[in-house]
Design a protein around this motif. Structure first.
Motif, PDB file in Angstrom:
ATOM      1  N   ARG A  42       0.983   4.280  -3.047  1.00  0.00           N
ATOM      2  CA  ARG A  42       0.483   5.606  -2.679  1.00  0.00           C
ATOM      3  C   ARG A  42       1.304   6.710  -3.367  1.00  0.00           C
ATOM      4  NH1 ARG A  42       0.951   6.852   3.369  1.00  0.00           N
ATOM      5  NH2 ARG A  42      -0.149   4.880   3.414  1.00  0.00           N
ATOM      6  N   ARG A 100       0.832  -1.212   0.000  1.00  0.00           N
ATOM      7  CA  ARG A 100       0.000   0.000   0.000  1.00  0.00           C
ATOM      8  C   ARG A 100       0.863   1.258   0.000  1.00  0.00           C
ATOM      9  NH1 ARG A 100      -3.939  -2.599   3.893  1.00  0.00           N
ATOM     10  NH2 ARG A 100      -2.276  -2.134   5.314  1.00  0.00           N
ATOM     11  N   ARG A 101       1.971   1.226   0.750  1.00  0.00           N
ATOM     12  CA  ARG A 101       2.866   2.400   0.777  1.00  0.00           C
ATOM     13  C   ARG A 101       3.537   2.593  -0.576  1.00  0.00           C
ATOM     14  NH1 ARG A 101       4.116   0.482   5.943  1.00  0.00           N
ATOM     15  NH2 ARG A 101       5.970  -0.567   5.140  1.00  0.00           N
ATOM     16  N   ARG A 125       2.991  10.343  -3.891  1.00  0.00           N
ATOM     17  CA  ARG A 125       3.604  11.275  -2.902  1.00  0.00           C
ATOM     18  C   ARG A 125       3.374  12.690  -3.262  1.00  0.00           C
ATOM     19  NH1 ARG A 125       8.527   8.491  -0.195  1.00  0.00           N
ATOM     20  NH2 ARG A 125       7.785   6.397  -0.343  1.00  0.00           N
TER      21      ARG A 125
END
Length: 101
Positions: free
Chosen positions: A99, A95-96, A101
């Motif tokens: 994502r 998930r990170r 930025r």
């Protein structure tokens, strides 16, 4: 009240707990089948399996089966718990990574 005491003294309350967990698994599996939401079910099964192994370790200890069976159940519980944590850690990392930025 005497029935509860007899249930406690005999250790059959563990069997009752196992029956309740089995009912929970069947209901959740049916809900997953009906809704089609399968993504979280694997993590649920790993967590549930770890907990069930702990219940079986307690049950085998109370049944006085010696040290090997409770140790086996505890080792299996630890392995399933580790797999659950690893799976959750990977999902969080995925998930990170996705994502923006």
């Amino acid at each position: 009240m005497a029935t509860m005491q007899a249930l406690w003294d005999s250790g059959r309350w563990i069997d009752l707990a196992l029956a309740i967990v089995l009912a929970e698994v069947l209901i959740v599996a049916w809900m997953v089948q009906m809704t089609g939401r399968h993504l979280w079910f694997r993590a649920y099964l790993l967590n549930l399996g770890s907990g069930l192994c702990l219940i079986f370790a307690l049950r085998s200890t109370l049944a006085d089966t010696g040290w090997a069976m409770p140790a086996l159940w505890l080792a299996l519980s630890g392995a399933l718990h580790g797999a659950d944590l690893w799976s959750r850690w990977r999902q969080a990392a995925d998930r990170r990574a996705v994502r923006p930025r």
